[in-house]
Design a protein around this motif. Structure first.
Motif, PDB file in Angstrom:
ATOM      1  N   ILE A  47       0.849  -1.188   0.000  1.00  0.00           N
ATOM      2  CA  ILE A  47       0.000   0.000   0.000  1.00  0.00           C
ATOM      3  C   ILE A  47       0.887   1.241   0.000  1.00  0.00           C
ATOM      4  O   ILE A  47       1.795   1.371   0.821  1.00  0.00           O
ATOM      5  N   LEU A  48       0.633   2.142  -0.945  1.00  0.00           N
ATOM      6  CA  LEU A  48       1.389   3.385  -1.056  1.00  0.00           C
ATOM      7  C   LEU A  48       0.452   4.547  -0.753  1.00  0.00           C
ATOM      8  O   LEU A  48      -0.619   4.666  -1.346  1.00  0.00           O
ATOM      9  N   VAL A  49       0.862   5.412   0.179  1.00  0.00           N
ATOM     10  CA  VAL A  49       0.041   6.530   0.632  1.00  0.00           C
ATOM     11  C   VAL A  49       0.759   7.831   0.305  1.00  0.00           C
ATOM     12  O   VAL A  49       1.880   8.058   0.777  1.00  0.00           O
ATOM     13  N   LEU A  50       0.127   8.684  -0.500  1.00  0.00           N
ATOM     14  CA  LEU A  50       0.704   9.971  -0.870  1.00  0.00           C
ATOM     15  C   LEU A  50      -0.203  11.075  -0.346  1.00  0.00           C
ATOM     16  O   LEU A  50      -1.337  11.226  -0.814  1.00  0.00           O
ATOM     17  N   ASP A  51       0.290  11.843   0.612  1.00  0.00           N
ATOM     18  CA  ASP A  51      -0.491  12.912   1.222  1.00  0.00           C
ATOM     19  C   ASP A  51      -0.087  14.246   0.623  1.00  0.00           C
ATOM     20  O   ASP A  51       0.894  14.851   1.042  1.00  0.00           O
ATOM     21  N   ASP A  52      -0.859  14.685  -0.384  1.00  0.00           N
ATOM     22  CA  ASP A  52      -0.604  15.966  -1.037  1.00  0.00           C
ATOM     23  C   ASP A  52       0.844  16.078  -1.492  1.00  0.00           C
ATOM     24  O   ASP A  52       1.447  17.137  -1.457  1.00  0.00           O
ATOM     25  N   SER A  53       1.375  14.942  -1.938  1.00  0.00           N
ATOM     26  CA  SER A  53       2.807  14.887  -2.236  1.00  0.00           C
ATOM     27  C   SER A  53       3.171  15.566  -3.542  1.00  0.00           C
ATOM     28  O   SER A  53       4.351  15.724  -3.848  1.00  0.00           O
TER      29      SER A  53
END
Length: 252
Positions: free
Chosen positions: A166-172
């Motif tokens: 799982i890859l999580v990008l927060d406003d990246s």
């Protein structure tokens, strides 16, 4: 097959002196299949970052459950949470958290060094990701020598090199121009393996191609569907989309 199930998720925060409580998430329910590309949108304060923190086991819910790969996150021992995150999740948050005394290459490889991977395996993982993200010419530089957008691509590479499920990008992508952002998304989606992808973005153009878009408003999940479906039946998404589209037309 569902890799993530969220049921009746609530998160309540107390104010600084404990006098008042703020309900950041209110009975949120959804599930995500393995390999899905899911975007999360909403105005500032809608609960997006709170939701990501709970999905990433960085915080505990006030109520409800988050079940990731068959494990209820709230029941994982505190001593095991960091290991679980390292083995299953890749994060790219708004803060880069880079080491200025390490080269870009060493910053990317640090998680693999800590995991005891061999030099040959680290190299075989690094080179194609660096090429796809346009980082190859920068590998010997240091973080203070590159731009904010390049640092964000570095952070994405550091997460991808671990091959998280799982890859999580927060406003990246906030520091990237549209062309570079599109190239970064293309590189992620073209990976030889397919992680489940969560991305939070304020740009409607960044989430239109997602398999699903979750729309939060005042802590509630008010929309869950494709870009086309949400334009037809989700007023909150329509407002975000049309306001940004109008701004882009005006700027042009």
């Amino acid at each position: 097959m569902s890799i993530l199930t969220v049921e009746n998720l609530r998160k309540v925060y107390s104010t600084r002196f404990g006098g008042n409580q703020v309900e950041a998430l209110k009975n949120v329910n959804f599930s995500v299949d393995e390999g899905e590309y899911v975007a999360i949108m909403g105005e500032s304060g809608s609960g997006k970052t709170t939701l990501l923190n709970l999905l990433a086991a960085l915080d505990k819910p006030t109520g409800g459950t988050v079940v990731l790969d068959g494990k209820e996150l709230g029941r994982i021992k505190e001593s095991d949470v960091a290991t679980f995150r390292r083995d299953n999740l890749g994060f790219v948050f708004q803060e880069f958290n880079l080491l200025d005394t390490f080269t870009i290459q060493d910053n990317i490889l640090l998680p693999l060094v800590l995991a005891g991977k061999s030099y040959d395996e680290m190299t075989s993982r690094l080179l194609p990701i660096a090429k796809d993200l346009g980082l190859t010419p920068l590998l010997k530089k240091y973080p203070y020598e590159v731009s904010g957008g390049q640092k964000q691509r570095l952070s994405v590479a550091r997460a991808l090199v671990r091959k998280p499920q799982i890859l999580v990008l927060d406003d990246s992508s906030s520091a990237l121009d549209y062309a570079t952002e599109a190239a970064m998304r293309k590189a992620i989606l073209a990976l030889p393996y397919k992680p489940t992808l969560f991305i939070v973005s304020q740009r409607a153009s960044s989430v239109m191609c997602a398999d699903r878009i979750l729309v939060l408003e005042d802590g509630r999940l008010v929309g869950d569907g494709t870009h086309k479906a949400l334009l037809a039946n989700c007023p909150a998404y329509c407002e975000i989309y049309h306001s940004q589209f109008s701004e882009e037309v005006t700027d042009a």
